[in-house]
Design an enzyme around this catalytic site. Structure first.
Site, mmCIF file in Angstrom:
data_model
loop_
_atom_site.group_PDB
_atom_site.id
_atom_site.type_symbol
_atom_site.label_atom_id
_atom_site.label_comp_id
_atom_site.label_asym_id
_atom_site.label_seq_id
_atom_site.Cartn_x
_atom_site.Cartn_y
_atom_site.Cartn_z
ATOM 1 N N ASP A 10 0.636 -1.244 -0.002
ATOM 2 C CA ASP A 10 -0.005 0.120 -0.096
ATOM 3 C C ASP A 10 0.838 1.270 0.099
ATOM 4 O O ASP A 10 0.397 2.225 0.562
ATOM 5 C CB ASP A 10 -0.980 0.016 1.163
ATOM 6 C CG ASP A 10 -2.007 -1.203 1.019
ATOM 7 O OD1 ASP A 10 -2.008 -1.919 0.335
ATOM 8 O OD2 ASP A 10 -2.651 -1.383 2.207
ATOM 9 N N LYS A 86 -6.252 -5.412 -3.247
ATOM 10 C CA LYS A 86 -7.139 -6.170 -2.087
ATOM 11 C C LYS A 86 -8.114 -5.057 -1.881
ATOM 12 O O LYS A 86 -8.087 -3.894 -2.115
ATOM 13 C CB LYS A 86 -6.097 -6.337 -0.912
ATOM 14 C CG LYS A 86 -5.497 -5.117 -0.258
ATOM 15 C CD LYS A 86 -4.653 -5.577 0.797
ATOM 16 C CE LYS A 86 -3.830 -4.113 1.268
ATOM 17 N NZ LYS A 86 -4.287 -3.743 2.668
ATOM 18 N N CYS A 119 -2.621 -2.190 7.829
ATOM 19 C CA CYS A 119 -2.170 -3.451 6.843
ATOM 20 C C CYS A 119 -1.041 -3.957 7.092
ATOM 21 O O CYS A 119 -0.863 -5.320 6.821
ATOM 22 C CB CYS A 119 -2.269 -2.746 5.417
ATOM 23 S SG CYS A 119 -4.134 -2.219 5.108
#
Length: 184
Positions: A10, A86, A119
């Site tokens: 990310d 995701k 995350c």
């Protein structure tokens, strides 16, 4: 040594100063992630990018097909580096991440990216539960200030608490410098 992969989690535009959800230290963390990315590419080790996108246009950040949801230019994937899309905190949930890793015989994951308290925590715990050996590069991860029950928690404290917890039971937690110097 078991095969390893760098997992770039990310590192996306919305987490940087001009984005919708800027993180404290995003630039410095991304710069350290680039150092790891360069080393893995030079060694011929696997690299997998994770890109989070919410499913609703009402999301606070990473909205579908937005500029903010794109990988940051510092860590853009090469053609031979998969990008796993995701929709949840856990990068393994409803994705093909595990299949990609297993297909290549990967046993050790080196994790960099954002956010430390979401995350990074999610992928590290899930990976350990799935039997992978995990190393988190703490200075290649970023987070933000949080608030709980009227208490403001500075990003540095959030980050330290999560790195400490991950280092206790789920991963080796080292700096980029330590990892690149051979402490793997």
């Amino acid at each position: 040594m078991a095969k390893q992969a760098l997992i770039v989690v990310d590192i996306q535009n919305d987490y940087f100063p001009q984005g919708k959800w800027p993180l404290v230290g995003a630039e410095a963390a991304a710069d350290n992630a680039v150092r790891l990315l360069d080393a893995f590419r030079e060694a011929g080790d696997a690299v997998v990018h994770i890109r989070h996108e919410f499913t609703s246009d009402d999301a606070p950040f990473f909205t579908p097909n937005s500029e903010g949801a794109k990988l940051h230019p510092k860590v853009t994937n090469r053609a031979d580096e998969p990008v796993v899309l995701k929709h949840f905190v856990n990068s393994f949930r409803e994705t093909d991440l595990q299949a990609i890793l297993d297909e290549q015989g990967i046993k050790h994951l080196v994790v960099v990216g954002s956010m430390s308290h979401m995350c990074i925590d999610g992928i590290t715990r899930a990976a350990a539960d799935l039997g992978y050996t995990v190393t988190v590069i703490h200075d290649a991860c970023a987070t933000r200030d949080l608030e709980f029950n009227g208490v403001s928690v500075p990003a540095a404290h959030v980050h330290a608490a999560f790195m400490s917890a991950l280092g206790f039971a789920y991963a080796s937690v080292v700096s980029a410098e330590e990892f690149l110097a051979g402490k793997r």
